[in-house]
Design a protein around this motif. Structure first.
Motif, PDB file in Angstrom:
ATOM      1  N   SER A   1       0.782  -1.003  -0.013  1.00 21.60           N
ATOM      2  CA  SER A   1       0.133  -0.090  -0.081  1.00 21.60           C
ATOM      3  C   SER A   1       0.909   1.175  -0.087  1.00 21.60           C
ATOM      4  O   SER A   1       1.979   1.042   0.239  1.00 21.60           O
TER       5      SER A   1
ATOM      6  N   PHE B   1       4.379   0.907   2.179  1.00 27.05           N
ATOM      7  CA  PHE B   1       4.249   0.078   3.267  1.00 27.05           C
ATOM      8  C   PHE B   1       3.671  -1.275   3.101  1.00 27.05           C
ATOM      9  O   PHE B   1       2.810  -1.317   2.185  1.00 27.05           O
TER      10      PHE B   1
ATOM     11  N   GLU C   1       2.477  -4.773   5.496  1.00 29.81           N
ATOM     12  CA  GLU C   1       2.561  -5.564   6.719  1.00 29.81           C
ATOM     13  C   GLU C   1       2.909  -4.777   7.977  1.00 29.81           C
ATOM     14  O   GLU C   1       3.815  -5.372   8.467  1.00 29.81           O
ATOM     15  N   GLY C   2       2.466  -3.613   7.972  1.00 32.36           N
ATOM     16  CA  GLY C   2       2.863  -2.949   9.114  1.00 32.36           C
ATOM     17  C   GLY C   2       4.477  -2.193   8.909  1.00 32.36           C
ATOM     18  O   GLY C   2       4.616  -1.567  10.074  1.00 32.36           O
ATOM     19  N   ARG C   3       4.882  -2.586   7.880  1.00 29.17           N
ATOM     20  CA  ARG C   3       6.419  -1.966   7.976  1.00 29.17           C
ATOM     21  C   ARG C   3       6.555  -0.695   6.905  1.00 29.17           C
ATOM     22  O   ARG C   3       5.998  -0.976   5.589  1.00 29.17           O
ATOM     23  N   ILE C   4       7.141   0.264   6.885  1.00 31.35           N
ATOM     24  CA  ILE C   4       7.595   1.074   5.950  1.00 31.35           C
ATOM     25  C   ILE C   4       8.735   0.437   4.918  1.00 31.35           C
ATOM     26  O   ILE C   4       9.591   0.179   5.625  1.00 31.35           O
TER      27      ILE C   4
ATOM     28  N   THR D   1      -3.143  11.451  19.022  1.00 30.30           N
ATOM     29  CA  THR D   1      -3.510   9.783  19.089  1.00 30.30           C
ATOM     30  C   THR D   1      -3.273   9.214  20.437  1.00 30.30           C
ATOM     31  O   THR D   1      -3.805   8.199  20.484  1.00 30.30           O
TER      32      THR D   1
END
Length: 80
Positions: free
Chosen positions: A2, A21, A23-26, A76
């Motif tokens: 993405s 990115f 799977e949660g990684r840049i 956040t």
């Protein structure tokens, strides 16, 4: 994979770019050519470490209302 397109803070200035990115990684941060003033700013969420209320809400009376008001401004996490 993405990606997000927007203005990134790189080397002290807001520039058009993209972040890829998976799977949660840049995976990559890339500058893009051209304008970009109409693009959204992509930035990490803000953490407010000390506050006594926000948006007309007191944390002892309406913590959820305060949290809802803070998130609209990029916060956040917070410590009332």
């Amino acid at each position: 994979m993405s990606e997000l397109h927007g203005r990134l803070l790189l080397e002290g200035e807001l520039v058009p770019g993209r972040i890829r990115f998976a799977e949660g990684r840049i995976l990559s941060v890339e500058r893009e050519a051209g304008g970009g003033d109409e693009l959204p700013v992509i930035a990490p969420g803000l953490v407010d470490m000390h506050l006594h209320g926000f948006g007309g809400h007191d944390p002892l009376i309406n913590l959820q209302g305060m949290a809802s008001a803070l998130v609209t401004h990029g916060t956040t996490a917070f410590q009332p």
